[in-house]
Write a protein that holds these residues in place. Structure first.
Motif, PDB file in Angstrom:
ATOM      1  N   GLN A  15      45.381  48.232  32.378  1.00 49.83           N
ATOM      2  CA  GLN A  15      44.948  48.146  33.772  1.00 49.83           C
ATOM      3  C   GLN A  15      43.432  48.230  33.896  1.00 49.83           C
ATOM      4  OE1 GLN A  15      47.417  51.406  35.080  1.00 49.83           O
ATOM      5  NE2 GLN A  15      48.900  50.016  36.022  1.00 49.83           N
ATOM      6  N   ASN A  16      42.776  48.865  32.927  1.00 44.89           N
ATOM      7  CA  ASN A  16      41.324  49.027  32.966  1.00 44.89           C
ATOM      8  C   ASN A  16      40.559  47.955  32.199  1.00 44.89           C
ATOM      9  OD1 ASN A  16      41.115  51.309  34.638  1.00 44.89           O
ATOM     10  ND2 ASN A  16      41.738  52.627  32.948  1.00 44.89           N
ATOM     11  N   ILE A  17      41.255  46.955  31.668  1.00 40.05           N
ATOM     12  CA  ILE A  17      40.561  45.858  30.984  1.00 40.05           C
ATOM     13  C   ILE A  17      39.616  45.183  31.984  1.00 40.05           C
ATOM     14  CG2 ILE A  17      40.876  43.530  30.026  1.00 40.05           C
ATOM     15  CD1 ILE A  17      43.367  44.590  28.590  1.00 40.05           C
ATOM     16  N   ALA A  18      38.350  45.083  31.594  1.00 38.87           N
ATOM     17  CA  ALA A  18      37.335  44.470  32.464  1.00 38.87           C
ATOM     18  C   ALA A  18      37.382  42.951  32.320  1.00 38.87           C
ATOM     19  CB  ALA A  18      35.956  44.992  32.100  1.00 38.87           C
ATOM     20  N   ILE A  19      37.321  42.271  33.455  1.00 39.67           N
ATOM     21  CA  ILE A  19      37.321  40.803  33.477  1.00 39.67           C
ATOM     22  C   ILE A  19      36.140  40.357  34.334  1.00 39.67           C
ATOM     23  CG2 ILE A  19      38.600  38.722  34.119  1.00 39.67           C
ATOM     24  CD1 ILE A  19      41.148  40.441  34.053  1.00 39.67           C
ATOM     25  N   ASN A  20      35.308  39.477  33.776  1.00 42.01           N
ATOM     26  CA  ASN A  20      34.250  38.852  34.570  1.00 42.01           C
ATOM     27  C   ASN A  20      34.859  37.636  35.244  1.00 42.01           C
ATOM     28  OD1 ASN A  20      32.054  40.586  34.027  1.00 42.01           O
ATOM     29  ND2 ASN A  20      31.974  39.752  31.963  1.00 42.01           N
ATOM     30  N   LEU A  21      35.068  37.757  36.537  1.00 40.85           N
ATOM     31  CA  LEU A  21      35.833  36.770  37.284  1.00 40.85           C
ATOM     32  C   LEU A  21      34.934  35.884  38.134  1.00 40.85           C
ATOM     33  CD1 LEU A  21      38.917  36.502  37.336  1.00 40.85           C
ATOM     34  CD2 LEU A  21      38.942  37.910  39.366  1.00 40.85           C
ATOM     35  N   PRO A  22      34.922  34.569  37.843  1.00 41.57           N
ATOM     36  CA  PRO A  22      34.211  33.653  38.744  1.00 41.57           C
ATOM     37  C   PRO A  22      35.063  33.415  40.003  1.00 41.57           C
ATOM     38  CG  PRO A  22      35.223  32.426  36.949  1.00 41.57           C
ATOM     39  CD  PRO A  22      35.501  33.882  36.696  1.00 41.57           C
ATOM     40  N   ASP A  23      34.538  32.647  40.941  1.00 40.42           N
ATOM     41  CA  ASP A  23      35.322  32.343  42.140  1.00 40.42           C
ATOM     42  C   ASP A  23      36.590  31.578  41.743  1.00 40.42           C
ATOM     43  OD1 ASP A  23      34.970  29.250  42.741  1.00 40.42           O
ATOM     44  OD2 ASP A  23      33.010  30.012  42.105  1.00 40.42           O
ATOM     45  N   TYR A  24      37.574  31.567  42.639  1.00 35.59           N
ATOM     46  CA  TYR A  24      38.896  31.029  42.311  1.00 35.59           C
ATOM     47  C   TYR A  24      38.851  29.547  41.935  1.00 35.59           C
ATOM     48  CZ  TYR A  24      43.941  30.950  42.148  1.00 35.59           C
ATOM     49  OH  TYR A  24      45.231  30.851  41.708  1.00 35.59           O
TER      50      TYR A  24
END
Length: 184
Positions: free
Chosen positions: A146-155
């Motif tokens: 649950q704490n895995i970091a994800i660099n998320l761009p826009d959808y």
């Protein structure tokens, strides 16, 4: 490209699988209750039922029926061989999931295919390694998933990235089939 960092637990539900009861074994006779194991994830993007799957009997199914997957869920191995990732195909809708995997579902703000490719990427695999614990038997606890970091761009960007990677994967699969046919 602008991204925002999110935790996996913020964009998907994480739920563990279930161990079959002690003393009960899997069976080879197809019966509508396939059991997804870690070895079923090996080098597959999409999990589909084939003759390598084993099954649980009807009585065991009643006991573990709350630990099933749906078409489109992402499965991640969390014990032993950690970090294998696959997407559940339609022929395994309702299949049982081993306790050595978790399913990621109910995606919000993240494209499922983008998440799949992220978890398979070097960046995603590094995050998985950072969350792994245990010296004798390596394990990836649910709270660490649950704490895995994800660099998320826009959808929209997620969709474009996932679409591009999916086309490359499909081309590789097609070339592999051609090579297999030529070898035969």
């Amino acid at each position: 490209m602008k991204t925002r960092e999110v935790k996996l637990g913020e964009v998907a539900n994480v739920k563990g699988g279930k161990r079959i009861p002690k003393g009960i074994g899997l069976i080879n006779i197809p019966n509508g209750h396939p059991y997804i194991r870690v070895r079923d994830l090996n080098n597959k993007r999409l999990l589909e039922l084939d003759n390598s799957y084993e099954y649980v009997d009807n009585e065991t199914q009643k006991v573990i029926s709350k630990y099933t997957v749906k078409t489109g869920d992402v499965v991640l191995s969390i014990v032993g061989t950690i970090g294998l990732v696959a997407i559940v195909g339609r022929t395994l809708d309702g299949a049982n999931l081993t306790e050595n995997c978790v399913k990621l579902s109910s995606f919000h703000g993240v494209n499922r295919d983008f998440l799949y490719y992220y978890l398979r990427s070097d960046c995603g695999q590094q995050e998985i390694r950072c969350g792994t614990v245990g010296a004798v038997q390596a394990k990836l606890p649910i709270k660490n998933i649950q704490n895995i970091a994800i660099n998320l761009p826009d959808y929209t960007t997620q969709e474009r990235i996932a679409s591009l990677l999916l086309s490359i994967d499909r081309k590789i699969e097609l070339n592999q089939k051609i090579n297999d046919n030529l070898a035969a």
